[in-house]
Design a protein around this motif. Structure first.
Motif, PDB file in Angstrom:
ATOM      1  N   ARG A  59     -18.088  37.127  -9.169  1.00 48.43           N
ATOM      2  CA  ARG A  59     -17.862  38.699  -8.676  1.00 48.43           C
ATOM      3  C   ARG A  59     -17.739  39.460  -9.692  1.00 48.43           C
ATOM      4  O   ARG A  59     -17.483  40.595 -10.081  1.00 48.43           O
ATOM      5  N   THR A  60     -16.617  38.988 -10.525  1.00 44.84           N
ATOM      6  CA  THR A  60     -15.552  39.705 -11.348  1.00 44.84           C
ATOM      7  C   THR A  60     -15.952  40.286 -12.484  1.00 44.84           C
ATOM      8  O   THR A  60     -16.172  40.953 -13.141  1.00 44.84           O
ATOM      9  N   ALA A  61     -16.746  38.824 -12.751  1.00 48.39           N
ATOM     10  CA  ALA A  61     -17.336  38.897 -13.899  1.00 48.39           C
ATOM     11  C   ALA A  61     -18.822  38.713 -14.355  1.00 48.39           C
ATOM     12  O   ALA A  61     -19.570  37.591 -14.239  1.00 48.39           O
ATOM     13  N   PRO A  62     -19.986  39.502 -13.691  1.00 44.02           N
ATOM     14  CA  PRO A  62     -21.176  39.368 -13.000  1.00 44.02           C
ATOM     15  C   PRO A  62     -21.904  38.872 -14.954  1.00 44.02           C
ATOM     16  O   PRO A  62     -22.965  38.813 -13.663  1.00 44.02           O
ATOM     17  N   PRO A 128     -25.876  31.607   1.971  1.00 46.29           N
ATOM     18  CA  PRO A 128     -26.627  32.636   2.061  1.00 46.29           C
ATOM     19  C   PRO A 128     -25.532  32.995   0.911  1.00 46.29           C
ATOM     20  O   PRO A 128     -26.222  34.168  -0.562  1.00 46.29           O
ATOM     21  N   THR A 129     -24.112  33.528   0.758  1.00 46.52           N
ATOM     22  CA  THR A 129     -23.083  34.397  -0.120  1.00 46.52           C
ATOM     23  C   THR A 129     -23.238  33.317  -2.162  1.00 46.52           C
ATOM     24  O   THR A 129     -23.072  33.673  -2.643  1.00 46.52           O
ATOM     25  N   ILE A 130     -23.438  31.918  -1.836  1.00 45.06           N
ATOM     26  CA  ILE A 130     -23.731  31.635  -2.951  1.00 45.06           C
ATOM     27  C   ILE A 130     -25.335  32.032  -3.479  1.00 45.06           C
ATOM     28  O   ILE A 130     -25.370  32.012  -4.534  1.00 45.06           O
ATOM     29  N   ASN A 131     -26.422  31.673  -2.296  1.00 44.92           N
ATOM     30  CA  ASN A 131     -27.895  32.549  -3.263  1.00 44.92           C
ATOM     31  C   ASN A 131     -27.567  33.677  -3.475  1.00 44.92           C
ATOM     32  O   ASN A 131     -28.297  34.039  -4.467  1.00 44.92           O
ATOM     33  N   GLN A 132     -26.963  34.326  -3.360  1.00 43.50           N
ATOM     34  CA  GLN A 132     -26.660  36.091  -3.884  1.00 43.50           C
ATOM     35  C   GLN A 132     -25.902  36.181  -5.082  1.00 43.50           C
ATOM     36  O   GLN A 132     -25.851  37.179  -5.618  1.00 43.50           O
ATOM     37  N   THR A 133     -25.363  35.231  -5.269  1.00 42.69           N
ATOM     38  CA  THR A 133     -24.584  34.903  -6.010  1.00 42.69           C
ATOM     39  C   THR A 133     -25.037  34.673  -7.401  1.00 42.69           C
ATOM     40  O   THR A 133     -25.373  33.335  -7.530  1.00 42.69           O
TER      41      THR A 133
END
Ligand SMILES: *[C@@H]1O[C@H](CO)[C@@H](O)[C@H](O)[C@H]1NC(C)=O
Ligand SMILES: *[C@@H]1O[C@H](CO)[C@@H](O)[C@H](O)[C@H]1NC(C)=O
Ligand SMILES: *[C@@H]1O[C@H](CO)[C@@H](O)[C@H](O)[C@H]1NC(C)=O
Ligand SMILES: *[C@@H]1O[C@H](CO)[C@@H](O)[C@H](O)[C@H]1NC(C)=O
Length: 545
Positions: A59-62, A128-133
């Motif tokens: 999240r911090t370094a997309p 889902p959170t992993i998949n969206q990342t």
């Protein structure tokens, strides 16, 4: 085909190159197939802290590529694979988004205000959170075999990790055995009866150690400690003993009567009992995962209960230390298999099966016969065939020694006068629990020093230095592998603090990557403000009491 990484401009996805070990690839027997994987940050994982670190770094370094090595198929550590699905909150702490994904207290448990089934958390939030990342790639069923280190311009560095990924030969075969039958195989590069293996070689400028067994610390030959500092907390000598470990399990009340499984007897010296101040129903509801409406202290058809009860006479195993002695651990580093005492691992399994048998047989003393006939070991809730958690619940691991020999200490987390522990200038996480929570081994097995007596703590702060390693400037540590003493770990080992320290390590690694900060020492000396500001956009960093 070149087996060195060739840079592809603006490519976000992690690129893998299939290679065969050659004379140059000294880390593998010639001819073994392996994949080269280049990442910006590698998280050696398996713990709750590892999941938090990976998500925070991504999240911090997309624009950076984060690679998470997850030892099981269930990311989350004690939240999921170790089956401690009764979160150990103190009185102030929360980790909001995840808790909100399963509203209320699905288990209506009383040890916590949030008990659930792991699969629900995995499917509603973690996957889902992993998949969206998009810039996070998770390598499932993967453990660290070896770390490669070298002297760089800024001191010692971890250069790469060789990891073993297991691929079950038959569908659904992965969780058929007891862990004690499979663990050595997990760390073997060679094909076995159960698994095909893939050798994965990860290179990156930055590494986060958040494994359950301290795999990266040990295989990098980084300074670490295990067991209890002795005779005083500020000593560097340790005893090879400490906290107990346990295989949690799940039980259910099924719709139809159930035929009970037969297990080998528990290890010698284990005997079970329901203490007089608790009833069968109180133990059922303690960490209950699915709770239905009805009278207190009664189990109902459709409920499931997480059993992690102890110290004995429950399934908590207190007759052997999980870790091999430090000297043997160091000797094993050349051909790493987790540094585990396999007898203690196997005996903990038998102790857990024995608890299931004992506890289910006590049901009809207080519960309705139609309920007791339907008591079952709910294997699918643990995600294994035999019904125990995939990996044991650990209360300690191998712990880093930080930059300038820093270790977080108990005295820094308590106070007789202030509302919080020490307000470190380099604070990067908050934490809190009722006390430094030590599950003792059986009498005579461990010489618990007197300083472990006073264990009260205040809401406290974790400094950045606790997330570092003295010798490796490009290694961060989080959760149970932090630079802290045994006693401090007893207070930080709970899920929310694994989360906050994991998040802090992930953000720190992301900033080191995006701002080209070469070492943790340089970050400590020059960039703490930036780190704190960035963390506080993602998590609370200040106690307001
Ligand atoms: C996440 O992605 C995996 C494949 O990478 C897929 O199997 C899974 O169903 C997805 N889960 C969710 C909840 O989106
Ligand atoms: C392993 O643990 C058992 C008890 O669980 C103990 O008897 C044995 O000595 C330990 N082995 C080693 C090598 O420490
Ligand atoms: C209670 O369960 C035990 C163990 O399964 C069994 O031996 C006993 O007969 C049961 N008692 C009743 C009253 O059902
Ligand atoms: C943390 O506790 C240790 C041990 O009591 C002490 O030496 C050290 O000064 C404390 N750190 C701070 C910043 O107060």
């Amino acid at each position: 085909m070149s087996c060195r990484w060739s840079r592809v401009a603006a490519l976000l996805a992690v690129v893998t190159v299939i290679c065969f070990a050659t004379a140059q690839a000294t880390f593998l027997p010639a001819g073994v197939r392996y994949e080269e994987i280049e990442c910006d940050i590698v998280v050696a994982g398996g713990s709750t802290a590892a999941l938090a670190a990976s998500l925070a770094a991504a999240r911090t370094a997309p624009e950076k590529r984060i690679c998470l090595l997850e030892s099981t198929n269930w990311p989350g550590g004690q939240l999921t694979s170790s089956a401690v699905s009764a979160v150990d909150f103190g009185t102030h702490n929360d980790f909001a988004a995840m808790v909100a994904s399963l509203p209320g207290n699905p288990g209506k448990c009383w040890v916590s205000h949030w008990c659930y089934e792991p699969a629900d958390l995995l499917h509603k939030w973690i996957f889902p959170t992993i998949n969206q990342t998009k810039n996070l790639r998770v390598f499932y069923n993967t453990v660290v075999k070896k770390a490669y280190t070298a002297k760089g311009p800024h001191g010692d560095e971890v250069k790469s990790i060789l990891a073993v990924q297991r691929v079950p030969k038959e569908e659904n075969e992965a969780w058929r055995n007891r862990l004690s039958e499979d663990l050595l195989d997990w760390y073997s590069l060679y094909e076995s009866k159960t698994f095909n293996k893939k050798a994965l070689h990860f290179s990156a400028p930055l590494f986060i150690e958040a494994t359950e067994f301290g795999d990266l610390l040990v295989t990098a030959d980084a300074p670490f400690a295990q067991g209890i500092e002795y005779p005083y907390e500020d000593d560097y000598t340790t005893l090879d003993c400490g906290q107990t470990h346990v295989f949690p399990l799940y039980m259910s009340i099924e719709k139809e009567p159930v035929k009970q499984p037969h297990f080998p007897p528990p290890p010698r010296g284990i005997s079970y009992e329901i203490p007089s101040q608790f009833s069968w129903g109180r133990i059922w509801s303690y960490r209950r995962s699915i709770g239905l409406e009805g009278p207190e202290n009664e189990a109902r058809i459709g409920e499931t209960s997480n059993q992690n009860w102890g110290p004995p006479p429950g399934n908590d195993y207190n007759l052997g230390y999980l870790y091999l002695p430090t000297q043997e651990v160091k000797a094993q580093a050349k051909n790493w298999h987790g540094g585990i005492n396999m007898t203690s691992l196997a005996d903990a399994e038998l102790t857990a099966f024995g608890w299931y048998t004992y506890y289910s047989q006590q049901c009809n003393k207080t519960q309705k016969p139609e309920v007791c006939a339907r008591v079952a070991l709910a294997a699918s809730v643990a995600g294994t065939d035999l019904g125990l958690s995939k990996v044991p619940y650990l209360r300690e691991s191998r712990r880093s020694i930080g930059i300038h020999n820093f270790r977080l200490m108990y005295e820094n987390m308590t106070s007789h006068v202030n509302p919080t522990g020490v307000v470190f200038a380099d604070r990067v996480a908050i934490g809190e629990y009722f006390y430094a929570d030590i599950h003792h081994m059986a009498d005579g097995l461990c010489k618990y020093p007197a300083y472990l007596g006073d264990r009260s703590i205040k809401p406290y702060y974790v400094p950045f230095r606790a997330l570092t390693n003295r010798d490796f400037g490009n290694m961060l540590v989080a959760g149970k592998t932090m630079a802290q003493t045994f006693k401090a770990n007893a207070a930080t080992r709970l899920h929310p603090v694994e989360w906050t320290t994991g998040l802090a390590a992930g953000v720190a690694a992301a900033l080191m990557s995006t701002h080209s900060i070469p070492t943790t020492t340089q970050l400590y000396e020059n960039n703490i403000k930036l780190l704190q500001e960035t963390i506080s956009t993602q998590a609370p960093l200040q106690w307001t009491l």
